[in-house]
Design a protein around this motif. Structure first.
Motif, PDB file in Angstrom:
ATOM      1  N   UNK A  41       0.854  -1.188   0.000  1.00 39.81           N
ATOM      2  CA  UNK A  41       0.000   0.000   0.000  1.00 39.81           C
ATOM      3  C   UNK A  41       0.887   1.235   0.000  1.00 39.81           C
ATOM      4  N   UNK A  42       0.249   2.403  -0.091  1.00 38.06           N
ATOM      5  CA  UNK A  42       1.016   3.635  -0.277  1.00 38.06           C
ATOM      6  C   UNK A  42       1.771   4.079   0.966  1.00 38.06           C
ATOM      7  N   UNK A  43       1.204   3.897   2.153  1.00 38.07           N
ATOM      8  CA  UNK A  43       1.812   4.484   3.335  1.00 38.07           C
ATOM      9  C   UNK A  43       1.562   5.985   3.371  1.00 38.07           C
ATOM     10  N   UNK A  80       7.094  10.414  -1.225  1.00 36.31           N
ATOM     11  CA  UNK A  80       5.711  10.385  -1.688  1.00 36.31           C
ATOM     12  C   UNK A  80       5.240  11.731  -2.182  1.00 36.31           C
ATOM     13  N   UNK A  81       3.929  11.902  -2.156  1.00 38.11           N
ATOM     14  CA  UNK A  81       3.282  13.047  -2.796  1.00 38.11           C
ATOM     15  C   UNK A  81       2.496  13.837  -1.755  1.00 38.11           C
ATOM     16  N   UNK A  82       2.645  15.153  -1.790  1.00 36.60           N
ATOM     17  CA  UNK A  82       1.904  16.036  -0.895  1.00 36.60           C
ATOM     18  C   UNK A  82       0.468  16.152  -1.410  1.00 36.60           C
ATOM     19  N   UNK A 102       2.728   5.017  -4.416  1.00 28.73           N
ATOM     20  CA  UNK A 102       1.660   4.173  -4.949  1.00 28.73           C
ATOM     21  C   UNK A 102       0.360   4.956  -5.083  1.00 28.73           C
ATOM     22  N   UNK A 103       0.187   5.995  -4.247  1.00 26.29           N
ATOM     23  CA  UNK A 103      -1.039   6.788  -4.327  1.00 26.29           C
ATOM     24  C   UNK A 103      -1.152   7.511  -5.661  1.00 26.29           C
ATOM     25  N   UNK A 164      -9.134   0.979 -16.606  1.00 26.70           N
ATOM     26  CA  UNK A 164      -8.671   0.261 -15.427  1.00 26.70           C
ATOM     27  C   UNK A 164      -7.670   1.086 -14.638  1.00 26.70           C
ATOM     28  N   UNK A 165      -7.936   1.247 -13.355  1.00 25.70           N
ATOM     29  CA  UNK A 165      -7.068   1.984 -12.445  1.00 25.70           C
ATOM     30  C   UNK A 165      -5.783   1.187 -12.214  1.00 25.70           C
ATOM     31  N   UNK A 166      -4.622   1.836 -12.363  1.00 27.15           N
ATOM     32  CA  UNK A 166      -3.359   1.115 -12.278  1.00 27.15           C
ATOM     33  C   UNK A 166      -3.063   0.614 -10.866  1.00 27.15           C
ATOM     34  N   UNK A 167      -3.310   1.441  -9.855  1.00 22.41           N
ATOM     35  CA  UNK A 167      -3.043   0.995  -8.478  1.00 22.41           C
ATOM     36  C   UNK A 167      -3.901  -0.214  -8.142  1.00 22.41           C
ATOM     37  N   UNK A 168      -5.150  -0.173  -8.564  1.00 19.66           N
ATOM     38  CA  UNK A 168      -6.055  -1.295  -8.314  1.00 19.66           C
ATOM     39  C   UNK A 168      -5.579  -2.547  -9.036  1.00 19.66           C
ATOM     40  N   UNK A 169      -5.111  -2.394 -10.262  1.00 24.90           N
ATOM     41  CA  UNK A 169      -4.622  -3.538 -11.037  1.00 24.90           C
ATOM     42  C   UNK A 169      -3.396  -4.165 -10.368  1.00 24.90           C
TER      43      UNK A 169
END
Length: 362
Positions: A41-43, A80-82, A102-103, A164-169
């Protein structure tokens, strides 16, 4: 890996980066840092900054567009991303909220005009294709050089219209029987200027280890939760409606599980073949094969470094206190690090029984 005692206090810092290139924009003055690394997961990360700090420039520190990297002794520990910022004018503080790389892929899709189709391809090669597509179309340059073939083949098919969502895939493929653990690693990019890259790491389940932990010896087991809600004598995985009201499905069971019959059901609306559902049903059944013990613990200070405890790693935890009698192997599902204004580092771990993960061998 030997236990380490008397480690020197670490110096933490946080840098703001340009999300597209990884270039360091500035080092932020911080009043506190907290970050988590979560298995597959992203964390998240939370960073406190003085509201009036000139480094917190609204023209460049932009939610959704800026990157953050947490450094420990100048080595990237989290990136990560803000995604959010909360300004408290009365207290004079700015709280930055970020999620791991990952987010980003929750906002990317397999949206090529012809969609995406592959038949009996190694899961690692499929992942490399997906990241290459994102990188070539305005992405964040996720590196997959360390991703190697696994020997486990997958078939996937989505039309353009399914978007299709990439994170979901990625999540779905990781959760398959014979799936994998994954994480994103922040690291210094070589070349001119300081730039933080992000690298996708794929690992076979149970392939890493952490040092033995014992309650009141080198850690404090703060809580143990026991979960029996996912127990299942039979598991069913259903796919997409084929237009006639019928759906493909697969089933798997736990004949050795005692007690009354319990059924677990999940639907995967974008899967259209029974073959693709077999691994899904097996994974659901395996998770439901026994109650799950979930310990939470805090490491004793100055005994270990956070890098010794990677999510997905396996190790022994010992605790004997009334109802709690643990002497078994666990998998780290989350690692959390808190750093206060004085620089004091506190590392906590959440874990789950290795047997549940062993039921889905990588």
């Amino acid at each position: 890996m030997a236990e380490q005692v008397g480690l020197m206090a670490a110096r933490y810092s946080v840098v703001q980066t340009d999300l597209a290139t990884g270039a360091v924009v500035t080092e932020l003055p911080v009043t506190g840092i907290g970050y988590t690394d979560t298995l597959n997961a992203a964390g998240t990360a939370t960073v406190g900054v003085p509201l009036a700090a000139p480094e917190a420039d609204p023209a460049t520190l932009i939610v959704g567009s800026s990157g953050l990297a947490v450094l420990r002794n100048d080595s990237p520990m989290w990136g990560g991303i803000l995604w959010g910022a909360s300004a408290d004018l009365a207290a004079g503080t700015l709280t930055l909220s970020a999620s791991g790389f990952h987010s980003y892929y929750s906002h990317r899709f397999l949206d090529a005009k012809n969609g995406y189709t592959t038949t009996s391809s190694d899961q690692a090669l499929i992942l490399k294709e997906w990241f290459a597509y994102a990188n070539a179309n305005g992405g964040i340059g996720t590196d997959t050089a360390t991703v190697t073939t696994t020997g486990h083949l997958r078939s996937r098919k989505w039309s353009f219209y399914e978007f299709k969502n990439m994170a979901e895939a990625i999540d779905e493929m990781a959760d398959d029987l014979n799936g994998f653990n994954f994480r994103y690693e922040a690291y210094w990019l070589a070349g001119v200027g300081r730039r933080v890259g992000n690298r996708f790491r794929l690992a076979r389940r149970n392939s890493a280890s952490f040092p033995q932990l014992e309650h009141r010896v080198n850690c404090n087991v703060t809580a143990v939760d026991y979960d029996g809600t996912q127990l299942a004598t039979q598991a069913y995985a259903f796919g997409a409606d084929l237009g006639t009201g019928a759906k493909p499905y697969a089933s798997s069971g736990n004949p050795a599980l005692t007690g009354p019959r319990r059924v677990a059901v999940a639907t995967y609306a974008d899967i259209k073949t029974t073959a693709s559902l077999i691994t899904k049903a097996a994974a659901i059944a395996n998770v439901g094969s026994q109650p799950i013990a979930v310990p939470t613990l805090t490491l004793y200070p100055d005994r270990f470094t956070p890098s010794q405890f990677t999510p997905g790693a396996v190790g022994t935890v010992i605790a004997d206190s009334g109802y709690v009698a643990l002497f078994e192997e666990f998998v780290i599902t989350e690692r959390g690090v808190e750093v206060d204004a004085n620089g004091t580092e506190t590392v906590s771990l959440a874990l789950a029984s290795k047997d549940v993960f062993n039921a889905n061998p990588g």
